[in-house]
Design a protein around this motif. Structure first.
Motif, mmCIF file in Angstrom:
data_model
loop_
_atom_site.group_PDB
_atom_site.id
_atom_site.type_symbol
_atom_site.label_atom_id
_atom_site.label_comp_id
_atom_site.label_asym_id
_atom_site.label_seq_id
_atom_site.Cartn_x
_atom_site.Cartn_y
_atom_site.Cartn_z
ATOM 1 N N ASP A 1 44.146 28.681 29.670
ATOM 2 C CA ASP A 1 43.318 29.471 30.521
ATOM 3 C C ASP A 1 42.061 29.696 30.121
ATOM 4 O OD1 ASP A 1 42.454 31.333 32.566
ATOM 5 O OD2 ASP A 1 44.330 32.776 32.201
ATOM 6 N N ALA A 2 41.153 29.092 30.992
ATOM 7 C CA ALA A 2 39.463 29.211 30.595
ATOM 8 C C ALA A 2 39.069 30.460 31.000
ATOM 9 C CB ALA A 2 38.969 27.861 30.903
ATOM 10 N N ILE B 1 44.556 23.116 33.095
ATOM 11 C CA ILE B 1 43.440 24.183 33.001
ATOM 12 C C ILE B 1 43.319 25.074 34.266
ATOM 13 C CG2 ILE B 1 41.023 24.447 32.531
ATOM 14 C CD1 ILE B 1 40.678 22.072 31.314
ATOM 15 N N LEU B 2 43.508 26.327 33.764
ATOM 16 C CA LEU B 2 43.353 27.480 34.822
ATOM 17 C C LEU B 2 42.006 28.083 34.736
ATOM 18 C CD1 LEU B 2 46.709 29.368 34.066
ATOM 19 C CD2 LEU B 2 46.383 27.849 36.212
ATOM 20 N N ASN B 3 41.577 28.247 35.735
ATOM 21 C CA ASN B 3 40.131 28.927 35.938
ATOM 22 C C ASN B 3 40.036 29.966 36.936
ATOM 23 O OD1 ASN B 3 36.851 28.144 36.609
ATOM 24 N ND2 ASN B 3 37.212 29.077 34.749
ATOM 25 N N PRO C 1 33.856 31.693 35.379
ATOM 26 C CA PRO C 1 32.695 30.724 35.301
ATOM 27 C C PRO C 1 33.487 29.260 34.683
ATOM 28 C CG PRO C 1 31.723 32.800 34.423
ATOM 29 C CD PRO C 1 33.097 33.044 34.596
ATOM 30 N N ALA C 2 32.870 28.300 35.060
ATOM 31 C CA ALA C 2 33.589 27.078 34.726
ATOM 32 C C ALA C 2 32.434 26.102 34.139
ATOM 33 C CB ALA C 2 34.179 26.164 35.988
ATOM 34 N N VAL D 1 38.724 30.800 43.447
ATOM 35 C CA VAL D 1 37.415 31.392 43.743
ATOM 36 C C VAL D 1 37.784 32.207 44.785
ATOM 37 C CG1 VAL D 1 36.362 29.256 43.042
ATOM 38 C CG2 VAL D 1 36.908 29.474 45.601
ATOM 39 N N PRO D 2 36.628 33.227 45.227
ATOM 40 C CA PRO D 2 36.928 34.302 46.233
ATOM 41 C C PRO D 2 36.264 33.540 47.665
ATOM 42 C CG PRO D 2 34.844 34.908 44.911
ATOM 43 C CD PRO D 2 35.584 33.525 44.209
#
Length: 287
Positions: free
Chosen positions: A106-107, A168-170, A174-175, A194-195
């Protein structure tokens, strides 16, 4: 005899030390005396009492403080994100089926609630890693969720070996897509949230007159420049705010960071019965 959180974490990191890369010189690391990660060039990183390890080469100050993560934990424990988490769990489960001991990163994990929820539902032996540059989030995560590797780390230079991560969870974070591709195993996936335009629209209306936030670039288009087989799913629902939850929601979201105390007090006095969740889940495979 009860094993301390630090020892539990040291044992877990020791079992997975081959995942790590020194954030200073980019060589392999190993667990020493169940107390610190040390690289081949003798750069050393101590485990904290609660078991996390700080692998950020420089200290960083962020607006994400202890009170924010406490508020966020309260909001998330209310079921606020449950439909989104159900979707993420389904995606991750499907991908890791048949993979021996998959690694999930989880980043931008914050206080760890998302990763903990997803990792606990996999029902197979797996490795969970949560990183964030905000130290207070990692402190909270390591206190609340043992059994996962927690680390203060920079998404621009993540302290892990190439091609070691399966998922990878984001999530609303930010990525760094170049780093994501470096870390992913062949066939590995990124799951990004993302929203969308309606996300927390009631708060935007209360504090900014409903003026929509516009992204500089289309997040799906940008994501698709870096990953293959991209699919998306929009999740929209109204969530009922129980008594006392509005204050925590206001405290946790950057939407209100520029609002004055007087206006925050007015919004709290007026109250809010429900809030709109409007998010897009984007999934893509390593290119």
């Amino acid at each position: 005899m009860t094993v301390s959180k630090k020892m539990q974490s040291a044992q877990l990191i020791g079992m997975n030390e081959g995942l790590f890369n020194c954030p200073i010189c980019s060589v392999r690391m190993g667990m020493v005396e169940y107390s610190r990660l040390v690289c081949e060039n003798m750069h050393s990183f101590d485990l904290a009492k609660t078991g996390y390890v700080n692998l950020a080469p420089q200290s960083h100050t962020t607006k994400y403080d202890k009170s924010l993560f406490e508020a966020r934990a309260k909001v998330m424990s209310s079921g606020f994100f449950e439909p989104v988490l159900d979707k993420l769990i389904s995606i991750v489960k499907e991908h890791v089926e048949g993979i021996d001991r998959p690694v999930l990163l989880d980043a931008g994990c914050g206080e760890g609630t998302h990763l903990s929820s997803i990792h606990s539902q996999l029902q197979i032996e797996s490795v969970g890693i949560g990183i964030d540059l905000a130290k207070e989030g990692i402190v909270a995560a390591s206190k609340s969720y043992p059994g996962i590797i927690w680390s203060v780390a920079d998404l621009a230079a993540m302290p892990f070996q190439d091609e070691q991560i399966d998922v990878i969870l984001n999530v609303l974070s930010p990525a760094n897509y170049a780093e994501f591709n470096r870390l992913l195993e062949r066939g590995g996936i990124v799951v990004k949230v993302v929203p969308e335009s309606g996300y927390l629209q009631e708060l935007r209306k209360a504090f900014y007159g409903g003026k929509p936030h516009k992204e500089e670039t289309d997040p799906v288009e940008r994501f698709s420049e870096h990953f293959d087989d991209v699919v998306t799913d929009r999740i929209t629902y109204a969530f009922t705010l129980l008594e006392g939850l509005l204050a925590s929601l206001i405290q946790m979201t950057p939407l209100t960071w520029n609002a004055g105390d007087e206006r925050i007090g007015q919004v709290l006095a007026e109250g809010m019965k429900e809030i709109t969740i409007d998010l897009r889940v984007i999934v893509g495979k390593r290119r």
